[in-house]
Design an enzyme around this catalytic site. Sequence first.
Site, mmCIF file in Angstrom:
data_model
loop_
_atom_site.group_PDB
_atom_site.id
_atom_site.type_symbol
_atom_site.label_atom_id
_atom_site.label_comp_id
_atom_site.label_asym_id
_atom_site.label_seq_id
_atom_site.Cartn_x
_atom_site.Cartn_y
_atom_site.Cartn_z
ATOM 1 N N HIS A 152 53.077 20.078 -15.619
ATOM 2 C CA HIS A 152 52.101 19.873 -14.539
ATOM 3 C C HIS A 152 51.292 21.121 -14.217
ATOM 4 C CE1 HIS A 152 54.724 16.235 -13.073
ATOM 5 N NE2 HIS A 152 53.954 15.932 -14.088
ATOM 6 N N GLN A 177 58.564 20.216 -14.609
ATOM 7 C CA GLN A 177 57.442 19.656 -13.839
ATOM 8 C C GLN A 177 56.974 20.680 -12.810
ATOM 9 O OE1 GLN A 177 58.382 15.279 -12.742
ATOM 10 N NE2 GLN A 177 60.360 16.159 -13.274
ATOM 11 N N CYS A 229 29.032 28.060 -12.693
ATOM 12 C CA CYS A 229 28.278 26.813 -12.908
ATOM 13 C C CYS A 229 28.008 26.096 -11.596
ATOM 14 C CB CYS A 229 29.035 25.895 -13.880
ATOM 15 S SG CYS A 229 30.337 24.913 -13.092
ATOM 16 N N GLU A 272 71.367 13.803 -4.771
ATOM 17 C CA GLU A 272 71.671 12.398 -4.501
ATOM 18 C C GLU A 272 71.312 11.536 -5.692
ATOM 19 O OE1 GLU A 272 69.246 12.384 -0.993
ATOM 20 O OE2 GLU A 272 67.560 11.516 -2.077
ATOM 21 N N CYS A 320 33.216 22.417 -14.892
ATOM 22 C CA CYS A 320 33.058 22.707 -16.331
ATOM 23 C C CYS A 320 34.403 22.956 -17.012
ATOM 24 C CB CYS A 320 32.106 23.884 -16.555
ATOM 25 S SG CYS A 320 32.788 25.487 -16.109
ATOM 26 N N ASN A 355 71.704 16.178 -9.436
ATOM 27 C CA ASN A 355 70.824 15.976 -8.290
ATOM 28 C C ASN A 355 71.675 15.931 -7.024
ATOM 29 O OD1 ASN A 355 68.895 14.671 -6.350
ATOM 30 N ND2 ASN A 355 67.661 14.427 -8.201
ATOM 31 N N GLY A 366 67.344 18.076 -10.697
ATOM 32 C CA GLY A 366 66.512 18.270 -9.508
ATOM 33 C C GLY A 366 65.179 17.555 -9.532
HETATM 34 C C1 BJW Z 1 68.050 18.845 -5.591
HETATM 35 C C2 BJW Z 1 68.221 19.952 -4.796
HETATM 36 C C3 BJW Z 1 69.131 20.882 -5.253
HETATM 37 C C4 BJW Z 1 66.770 18.760 -3.841
HETATM 38 N N1 BJW Z 1 69.783 20.682 -6.390
HETATM 39 N N2 BJW Z 1 68.702 18.651 -6.726
HETATM 40 C C5 BJW Z 1 53.361 4.345 -14.895
HETATM 41 C C6 BJW Z 1 53.840 3.554 -13.882
HETATM 42 C C7 BJW Z 1 53.437 3.753 -12.564
HETATM 43 C C8 BJW Z 1 52.560 4.783 -12.238
HETATM 44 C C9 BJW Z 1 52.090 5.574 -13.251
HETATM 45 C C10 BJW Z 1 52.470 5.356 -14.550
HETATM 46 N N3 BJW Z 1 51.873 6.290 -15.342
HETATM 47 C C11 BJW Z 1 51.134 7.085 -14.549
HETATM 48 C C12 BJW Z 1 51.231 6.679 -13.270
HETATM 49 C C13 BJW Z 1 50.562 7.284 -12.101
HETATM 50 C C14 BJW Z 1 51.238 8.551 -11.641
HETATM 51 C C15 BJW Z 1 52.670 8.265 -11.193
HETATM 52 O O1 BJW Z 1 53.636 8.538 -11.842
HETATM 53 N N4 BJW Z 1 52.828 7.723 -9.991
HETATM 54 C C16 BJW Z 1 54.179 7.458 -9.440
HETATM 55 C C17 BJW Z 1 54.280 8.082 -8.057
HETATM 56 C C18 BJW Z 1 54.430 5.986 -9.456
HETATM 57 N N5 BJW Z 1 51.232 9.574 -12.674
HETATM 58 C C19 BJW Z 1 50.160 10.285 -12.949
HETATM 59 O O2 BJW Z 1 49.121 10.085 -12.360
HETATM 60 C C20 BJW Z 1 50.254 11.352 -14.017
HETATM 61 N N6 BJW Z 1 49.144 11.242 -14.902
HETATM 62 C C21 BJW Z 1 49.093 10.313 -15.863
HETATM 63 O O3 BJW Z 1 50.033 9.590 -16.116
HETATM 64 O O4 BJW Z 1 47.887 10.266 -16.526
HETATM 65 C C22 BJW Z 1 47.592 9.110 -17.309
HETATM 66 C C23 BJW Z 1 47.315 7.976 -16.364
HETATM 67 C C24 BJW Z 1 46.474 8.159 -15.285
HETATM 68 C C25 BJW Z 1 46.236 7.120 -14.392
HETATM 69 C C26 BJW Z 1 46.864 5.895 -14.557
HETATM 70 C C27 BJW Z 1 47.740 5.724 -15.644
HETATM 71 C C28 BJW Z 1 47.934 6.775 -16.553
HETATM 72 C C29 BJW Z 1 50.117 12.738 -13.393
HETATM 73 C C30 BJW Z 1 51.260 13.089 -12.506
HETATM 74 C C31 BJW Z 1 50.982 14.460 -11.870
HETATM 75 C C32 BJW Z 1 52.024 14.833 -10.832
HETATM 76 N N7 BJW Z 1 51.574 15.980 -10.105
HETATM 77 C C33 BJW Z 1 52.422 16.555 -9.090
HETATM 78 C C34 BJW Z 1 51.636 17.681 -8.349
HETATM 79 C C35 BJW Z 1 51.516 18.938 -9.205
HETATM 80 C C36 BJW Z 1 50.830 20.036 -8.466
HETATM 81 C C37 BJW Z 1 51.570 20.449 -7.218
HETATM 82 O O5 BJW Z 1 52.715 20.907 -7.276
HETATM 83 O O6 BJW Z 1 50.973 20.331 -6.136
HETATM 84 O O7 BJW Z 1 53.615 17.087 -9.678
HETATM 85 S S1 BJW Z 1 53.044 15.379 -7.898
HETATM 86 C C38 BJW Z 1 54.636 16.103 -7.729
HETATM 87 O O8 BJW Z 1 55.636 15.182 -8.260
HETATM 88 C C39 BJW Z 1 54.643 17.321 -8.670
HETATM 89 C C40 BJW Z 1 56.022 17.237 -9.258
HETATM 90 O O9 BJW Z 1 56.077 17.971 -10.473
HETATM 91 C C41 BJW Z 1 56.208 15.762 -9.437
HETATM 92 C C42 BJW Z 1 57.643 15.343 -9.579
HETATM 93 O O10 BJW Z 1 58.365 15.600 -8.419
HETATM 94 P P1 BJW Z 1 59.852 16.154 -8.516
HETATM 95 O O11 BJW Z 1 59.838 17.454 -9.195
HETATM 96 O O12 BJW Z 1 60.733 15.116 -9.069
HETATM 97 O O13 BJW Z 1 60.167 16.462 -6.984
HETATM 98 P P2 BJW Z 1 60.701 15.469 -5.837
HETATM 99 O O14 BJW Z 1 60.456 16.136 -4.543
HETATM 100 O O15 BJW Z 1 60.197 14.111 -6.013
HETATM 101 O O16 BJW Z 1 62.261 15.374 -6.093
HETATM 102 C C43 BJW Z 1 63.121 16.480 -5.882
HETATM 103 C C44 BJW Z 1 64.520 16.039 -6.240
HETATM 104 O O17 BJW Z 1 65.374 17.146 -6.174
HETATM 105 C C45 BJW Z 1 65.099 14.985 -5.295
HETATM 106 O O18 BJW Z 1 65.634 13.933 -6.079
HETATM 107 C C46 BJW Z 1 66.193 15.727 -4.531
HETATM 108 O O19 BJW Z 1 67.311 14.899 -4.244
HETATM 109 C C47 BJW Z 1 66.560 16.782 -5.516
HETATM 110 N N8 BJW Z 1 67.073 18.019 -4.944
HETATM 111 N N9 BJW Z 1 67.376 19.807 -3.669
HETATM 112 C C48 BJW Z 1 69.543 19.503 -7.074
HETATM 113 N N10 BJW Z 1 69.371 21.998 -4.513
HETATM 114 ZN ZN ZN Z 2 32.296 25.798 -13.935
#
Ligand code: BJW
Ligand code: ZN
Length: 249
Positions: free
Chosen positions: A120, A102, A150, A215, A131, A213, A187
């Site tokens: 992502h 991700q 554009c 936690e 565009c 993870n 993670g």
């Molecule tokens: C350690 C550590 C160490 C720390 N060792 N561990 C179904 C149900 C409900 C909602 C939805 C659904 N389907 C879609 C949705 C909406 C939405 C969603 O999921 N919302 C939820 C919040 C509920 N999803 C979307 O919109 C997705 N699109 C989609 O589904 O399209 C179709 C659709 C659209 C609309 C409606 C329905 C369907 C797109 C999701 C895009 C996510 N984008 C981001 C930003 C990317 C750009 C950027 O970086 O700025 O991606 S958000 C952010 O979260 C980023 C990450 O990749 C993503 C995941 O986060 P991640 O990697 O898990 O990080 P953290 O910080 O959350 O966790 C870190 C973890 O590490 C922690 O647990 C720590 O404990 C641990 N940790 N140090 C080991 N050393």
């Molecule tokens: Zn353009």
Amino acid sequence: MSMVFSSDLIEAIRNARSCLVLTGAGVSAESGLQTFRGMEGLWDDFDPMKLATPEAFACEPKKVWEWYQWRREKLPLVQPNPGHRAIAQMEKYFQNFLLVTQNIDGLHQRAGSTKMVELHGNLNRNKCSRCGIMIETLPVSDEVPPRCQCGGRIRPDVVWFGEMLPEAVLRQAWRAAESADLFFSVGTSSVVQPAASLGLVARNNGAFLIEVNLEKTELSGLFDQVFLGKGGQIMPLILEEIIKAKAGS
Ligand code: BJW
Ligand code: ZN
């Protein structure tokens, strides 16, 4: 650090032909990049969850662009950590392997991963928000963010909330989850969909699931084995175990 590997896990590693590793921001935390939902996951008092949306970019393009520029500038200053490196080595030990990240920071590639997809997008790419064309070189401009020919605003090629994931990439990840014997979640908080469903898909198809993870997460109950600790410490130990199991089989 000593770790207990259950005989079930060792057996699962030995028998596994297909392995999927899903990673999130926690894998890059030890490289010095912030997680989203972690304690220090804040930027300039703004909530990353609100900045990573098309609505935020439409309303405050300059702020969102500068947030990404700030994150981009850090990339050349950070290095892949032992977690990235261990995961990169893992691809050698399974007939089928896919790393599904991700993360948009490119650190897995820099650590040597080749069998991988980015769910992502990537922080080092840009596209036009109107565009959709990919922008290789940013135009020189006083405007922030700069504009495409554009007239549309240029944005990072990453996936924001409410946007679709790249279709081919998602399909490949889904297929790999369906056929995985061994599934690692490393993670990630497992709250963002559809990435968080990959473990469920693997579980429904009979895979052995391992979570690494700091936690417990909401999905921890789904996993056959949960290792609590740092990815950079635990993944090298898991790699060692894989090497041992595969050498003996
Ligand atoms: C350690 C550590 C160490 C720390 N060792 N561990 C179904 C149900 C409900 C909602 C939805 C659904 N389907 C879609 C949705 C909406 C939405 C969603 O999921 N919302 C939820 C919040 C509920 N999803 C979307 O919109 C997705 N699109 C989609 O589904 O399209 C179709 C659709 C659209 C609309 C409606 C329905 C369907 C797109 C999701 C895009 C996510 N984008 C981001 C930003 C990317 C750009 C950027 O970086 O700025 O991606 S958000 C952010 O979260 C980023 C990450 O990749 C993503 C995941 O986060 P991640 O990697 O898990 O990080 P953290 O910080 O959350 O966790 C870190 C973890 O590490 C922690 O647990 C720590 O404990 C641990 N940790 N140090 C080991 N050393
Ligand atoms: Zn353009």
